[in-house]
Motif scaffolding. Structure first.
Motif, mmCIF file in Angstrom:
data_model
loop_
_atom_site.group_PDB
_atom_site.id
_atom_site.type_symbol
_atom_site.label_atom_id
_atom_site.label_comp_id
_atom_site.label_asym_id
_atom_site.label_seq_id
_atom_site.Cartn_x
_atom_site.Cartn_y
_atom_site.Cartn_z
ATOM 1 N N LEU A 114 0.774 -1.099 0.358
ATOM 2 C CA LEU A 114 0.319 -0.010 -0.241
ATOM 3 C C LEU A 114 0.580 1.258 0.364
ATOM 4 C CD1 LEU A 114 -3.249 -0.968 1.959
ATOM 5 C CD2 LEU A 114 -2.714 -0.632 -0.158
ATOM 6 N N LYS A 115 1.841 1.235 0.836
ATOM 7 C CA LYS A 115 2.639 2.662 0.888
ATOM 8 C C LYS A 115 3.456 2.818 -0.337
ATOM 9 C CE LYS A 115 3.393 1.935 5.963
ATOM 10 N NZ LYS A 115 4.386 2.159 6.852
ATOM 11 N N ASN A 116 3.528 1.639 -1.350
ATOM 12 C CA ASN A 116 4.974 1.915 -2.209
ATOM 13 C C ASN A 116 3.558 1.990 -3.392
ATOM 14 O OD1 ASN A 116 7.150 0.834 -1.163
ATOM 15 N ND2 ASN A 116 6.808 -1.255 -1.730
ATOM 16 N N HIS A 117 2.009 1.849 -3.524
ATOM 17 C CA HIS A 117 1.290 2.229 -4.895
ATOM 18 C C HIS A 117 1.434 3.883 -4.151
ATOM 19 C CE1 HIS A 117 -1.071 1.255 -7.427
ATOM 20 N NE2 HIS A 117 -2.075 1.374 -7.192
ATOM 21 N N GLN A 118 1.376 4.097 -3.188
ATOM 22 C CA GLN A 118 0.718 5.444 -3.054
ATOM 23 C C GLN A 118 1.785 6.766 -4.171
ATOM 24 O OE1 GLN A 118 0.963 6.453 1.897
ATOM 25 N NE2 GLN A 118 -0.616 5.603 1.829
#
Length: 215
Positions: free
Chosen positions: A211-215
């Motif tokens: 999720l964090k890398n997709h932000q």
């Protein structure tokens, strides 16, 4: 605090020590046959998640599209509140719920249990996220997760006092493979983890990192 992997490892060791060898053999055989069958492989990364509307544990309708309007959605399919591995997973995600929310995501857990059974699961594990009831596995079917338990495994469950039909409100003896998906706001699945081995679950830390890398 122990990780989900550590919790599962500990439970498996206890089960191996206490459960009859024949029961362990039969359950392992069923898992192996399910894996080799090639059925219920699940939707893949890059697929579009089908929209759905399901009741939560209190009977309120929840739709995927509505949840996606708030941010990406984590969907975890679990077998039922009678499954110890499912309970370990559900509690592990509850422990990481603040991190999931900080990443801007919604969390939904889905099982074929009736709303009443889902409510019991939610209360037992003190879950603060949405727990939805997918009776007859209609949504799980759309995600290509459903399989029918073989008769010899049903006998083992019955002998163990596991009333799956009572939890699910039908005599189908069908379950979803445990699976975790991350659905982007576009509806695209950006992460998919489906396993025939019901003792294997996706660590919430892995989901949060994605999720964090997709932000």
């Amino acid at each position: 605090m122990a990780t989900l992997f550590e919790e599962i490892k500990s439970y498996k060791e206890t089960f191996k020590q206490k459960a009859p060898e024949e029961k362990q053999r039969i359950m392992a055989q069923a898992t192996k046959e399910l894996e080799e069958s090639g059925i219920a492989k699940g939707l893949k990364t890059g697929d579009h998640a089908p929209d759905f509307t399901l009741p939560d544990a209190t009977g309120q309708s929840v739709s995927l599209n509505e949840e996606l309007s708030k941010g990406p959605v984590i969907i975890t399919f679990y077998r039922g509140g009678w499954c110890p591995y499912c309970n370990l997973e559900l509690k592990a995600y509850q422990a990481k719920l603040p991190d999931i929310q900080e990443a801007g995501a919604q969390l939904i857990a889905i099982s074929p249990e009736t709303p009443d059974s889902s409510l019991s699961t939610k209360e037992k594990n003190n879950l603060q996220y949405k727990v939805l009831s997918d009776e007859k596995n209609r949504v799980a079917e759309q995600f290509d997760l459903v399989f029918k338990m073989p008769d010899y495994l049903i006998d083992v469950y019955k002998d163990s006092g596991l009333d799956v039909p009572g939890h699910n409100g039908n005599e189908d003896w069908e379950l979803p493979k445990p699976a975790t998906f991350i659905v982007a706001q576009s509806g695209e699945i950006i992460f998919a983890d489906v396993d025939s081995d019901y003792t294997k679950r996706t660590a919430p830390e892995k989901v949060i990192d994605i999720l964090k890398n997709h932000q």
